[in-house]
Design a protein around this motif. Structure first.
Motif, PDB file in Angstrom:
ATOM      1  N   SER A  84       0.825  -1.214   0.000  1.00 57.13           N
ATOM      2  CA  SER A  84       0.000   0.000   0.000  1.00 57.13           C
ATOM      3  C   SER A  84       0.858   1.261   0.000  1.00 57.13           C
ATOM      4  O   SER A  84       0.552   2.244  -0.673  1.00 57.13           O
ATOM      5  CB  SER A  84      -0.934   0.000   1.212  1.00 57.13           C
ATOM      6  N   MET A  85       1.957   1.234   0.746  1.00 55.41           N
ATOM      7  CA  MET A  85       2.857   2.380   0.785  1.00 55.41           C
ATOM      8  C   MET A  85       3.532   2.585  -0.567  1.00 55.41           C
ATOM      9  O   MET A  85       3.698   3.727  -1.030  1.00 55.41           O
ATOM     10  CB  MET A  85       3.909   2.190   1.877  1.00 55.41           C
ATOM     11  N   GLU A  86       3.928   1.492  -1.217  1.00 54.27           N
ATOM     12  CA  GLU A  86       4.531   1.601  -2.546  1.00 54.27           C
ATOM     13  C   GLU A  86       3.539   2.213  -3.539  1.00 54.27           C
ATOM     14  O   GLU A  86       3.906   3.076  -4.350  1.00 54.27           O
ATOM     15  CB  GLU A  86       4.988   0.222  -3.017  1.00 54.27           C
ATOM     16  N   ASN A  87       2.299   1.769  -3.485  1.00 53.48           N
ATOM     17  CA  ASN A  87       1.287   2.314  -4.387  1.00 53.48           C
ATOM     18  C   ASN A  87       1.038   3.787  -4.112  1.00 53.48           C
ATOM     19  O   ASN A  87       0.861   4.591  -5.043  1.00 53.48           O
ATOM     20  CB  ASN A  87      -0.021   1.532  -4.243  1.00 53.48           C
ATOM     21  N   TYR A  88       0.992   4.158  -2.838  1.00 51.30           N
ATOM     22  CA  TYR A  88       0.783   5.560  -2.478  1.00 51.30           C
ATOM     23  C   TYR A  88       1.897   6.428  -3.050  1.00 51.30           C
ATOM     24  O   TYR A  88       1.648   7.490  -3.637  1.00 51.30           O
ATOM     25  CB  TYR A  88       0.712   5.707  -0.962  1.00 51.30           C
ATOM     26  N   LEU A  89       3.140   5.998  -2.886  1.00 55.75           N
ATOM     27  CA  LEU A  89       4.277   6.769  -3.405  1.00 55.75           C
ATOM     28  C   LEU A  89       4.245   6.840  -4.929  1.00 55.75           C
ATOM     29  O   LEU A  89       4.557   7.869  -5.521  1.00 55.75           O
ATOM     30  CB  LEU A  89       5.585   6.148  -2.914  1.00 55.75           C
ATOM     31  N   TRP A  90       3.873   5.722  -5.574  1.00 55.53           N
ATOM     32  CA  TRP A  90       3.780   5.721  -7.041  1.00 55.53           C
ATOM     33  C   TRP A  90       2.745   6.743  -7.502  1.00 55.53           C
ATOM     34  O   TRP A  90       2.975   7.478  -8.472  1.00 55.53           O
ATOM     35  CB  TRP A  90       3.404   4.318  -7.531  1.00 55.53           C
ATOM     36  N   ASN A  91       1.618   6.820  -6.820  1.00 60.33           N
ATOM     37  CA  ASN A  91       0.575   7.780  -7.191  1.00 60.33           C
ATOM     38  C   ASN A  91       1.021   9.219  -7.027  1.00 60.33           C
ATOM     39  O   ASN A  91       0.466  10.125  -7.659  1.00 60.33           O
ATOM     40  CB  ASN A  91      -0.684   7.540  -6.352  1.00 60.33           C
ATOM     41  N   LEU A  92       2.038   9.445  -6.198  1.00 55.09           N
ATOM     42  CA  LEU A  92       2.564  10.800  -6.011  1.00 55.09           C
ATOM     43  C   LEU A  92       3.742  11.099  -6.937  1.00 55.09           C
ATOM     44  O   LEU A  92       4.349  12.167  -6.824  1.00 55.09           O
ATOM     45  CB  LEU A  92       3.006  10.992  -4.559  1.00 55.09           C
ATOM     46  N   GLY A  93       4.060  10.197  -7.824  1.00 52.79           N
ATOM     47  CA  GLY A  93       5.136  10.448  -8.774  1.00 52.79           C
ATOM     48  C   GLY A  93       6.477   9.868  -8.385  1.00 52.79           C
ATOM     49  O   GLY A  93       7.470  10.090  -9.093  1.00 52.79           O
TER      50      GLY A  93
END
Length: 467
Positions: A84-93
């Motif tokens: 979930s943290m990886e996905n969150y960071l990916w969504n922020l660029g």
């Protein structure tokens, strides 16, 4: 488990680092037990204490309603949190982020630390819009100057979602009633050398291969005394009245046709717009005379390129009364009590104009030991009597044309207020004065924006009579 920790590395900007740490801490799971004042797990104590001894209904209530079960270390949840943290960071660029975790255990307690290497943030590169192969694509291209996807700003999935909503609004404000944001997609092309993302905006067509098309307004049908759940009023012999393209279906005339037409912003032959739809709902609710308002758009049977607007209105109770009272006491010897009455008429003269009348009287009695003995049997210290009447007219009553339109919820306000006061000295209770006050106000109010309302009082008269 004791707590979760988030360690953010490779971010130089303090504000960005703190933001990531706070947001990722919210994602971290499982959450530790709740602690009172940050150190005492009070709810966990209630839970464990209720398990001791013989089980009772009270202990069961404490355990399930007040207590909190101990949070156990679960490696599967920790791994899901990592993803979930990886996905969150990916969504922020942060496309090249790396998230890892470590667990330290001591005395049946654990600390889970998530190590965050965000990497370099990617930015938006070239943004391309459709060339205009059909009407919907042409409008999207004409409006592309309003895009939220600007070159060299950070890539953010939230911006992509907002851009979809913007394109949906632009098209729905140009007649495309059946268009929604699900038809808007993006092709992303990453460039690792420049750490940028080129974005191609696509406006997809319906699956039946027919192009999106705009719709115009045909007729407006207004059901002025609609009952929720009722069958089709057109088949029940209701009266029908017309005003230009508007048809009013009703049991009896509760509202003037002009008042309702001015509050509904659809006009025959004009393109459907989402703004007109939203403003009509807002304006009808702002009149304050209705309990329920909804608008349904239906394709016309005579012309499939037009829409009929069906406006369903359920009137609120025309008149209402309120009553209340209060009582108070202080240790200096003053005791007060009062009564108030209220009356509201939500539909004066069938124009959805409102009349509000409030009346109240308050007394204060002096039981102080220092009250003058010459008036020992007179306990009355103060009296306040007020009558306030306000009449709201749902338009600006001016002798000239104005740029303040109906969609700004304009009102002309007439207010009259009478107040009678008796004042006596405290604690002696000797008479000071009796006063009469009459105030009359004439003014206007209107909304510039949703949360900005203007008040203007060109006339105010106030009379005081004191003896």
């Amino acid at each position: 488990m004791l707590r979760n920790k988030v360690d953010v590395k490779s971010i130089k900007e303090t504000a960005e680092r703190d933001r990531l740490r706070e947001d990722l801490s919210q994602i971290a799971a499982p959450k530790p037990n709740t602690r009172l004042l940050g150190f005492m797990p009070i709810r966990l104590w209630f839970y464990t204490s209720s398990n001791k001894g013989k089980e009772t209904k009270f202990k069961s209530w404490i355990k399930n309603k007040v207590g909190e079960a101990p949070v156990l270390l679960d490696s599967s949840i920790i791994r899901k949190t990592e993803v979930s943290m990886e996905n969150y960071l990916w969504n922020l660029g942060y496309f090249q982020n790396d998230v890892s975790f470590e667990v330290k255990e001591k005395r049946k307690r654990a600390v889970v630390t998530y190590h965050i290497k965000a990497g370099q943030v990617w930015k938006i590169g070239i943004v391309r819009f459709p060339m205009g192969g059909n009407v919907s694509e042409s409008i999207a291209r004409v409006k592309m100057g309003n895009t939220l996807l600007k070159r060299d700003i950070r890539f953010d999935v939230t911006a992509l979602k907002a851009e979809r909503e913007r394109i949906e609004t632009d098209l729905r404000n140009n007649g495309f009633f059946f268009f929604n944001k699900e038809y808007v997609t993006f092709d992303l092309d990453t460039n690792i050398a420049t750490h940028s993302v080129d974005v191609r905006v696509k406006v997809n067509q319906p699956s039946d291969s027919a192009d999106h098309r705009p719709f115009r307004i045909n007729r407006v049908l207004v059901f002025t005394d609609y009952e929720q759940g009722s069958v089709n009023a057109l088949s029940m012999g209701y009266d029908t009245a017309s005003l230009l393209e508007f048809r009013f279906i009703r049991k009896k005339e509760l509202f003037k046709k002009r008042v309702l037409r001015e509050a509904i912003f659809f006009r025959e032959g004009e393109l459907f717009t989402q703004d007109a739809y939203t403003r009509s709902l807002r304006r009808l609710n702002e009149l304050g005379a209705f309990k329920f308002v909804s608008i349904e758009m239906q394709r016309s049977r005579r012309d499939s390129s037009t829409l009929n607007a069906l406006v369903y209105i359920t009137p609120a109770k025309k008149q209402s009364f309120t009553a209340g009272g209060n009582i108070n006491h202080n240790f200096e010897g003053l005791t007060g009590f009062g009564f108030n009455l209220g009356y509201r008429n939500r539909n004066l003269a069938k124009g959805a104009d409102q009349l509000v009348i409030d009346a109240g009287i308050n007394f204060q009695l002096n039981f102080s030991k220092n009250r003058s003995k010459t008036i020992a049997n007179d306990y009355l210290n103060t009296v306040d009597f007020t009558v306030d009447a306000t009449y709201y007219l749902n338009r600006l009553l001016v002798p000239f044309k104005t740029k303040i339109f109906a969609n700004t919820n304009p009102k002309t306000r007439f207010n009259a207020r009478y107040t009678y006061e008796i004042r006596r000295d405290f604690p002696s209770n000797f008479p000071l004065y009796n006063a009469h006050n009459v105030a009359v106000t004439y003014g206007y109010e209107w909304s510039e924006k949703r949360y900005v309302r203007h008040f203007y009082n060109p006339s105010f008269v106030n009379f005081y009579f004191i003896n």
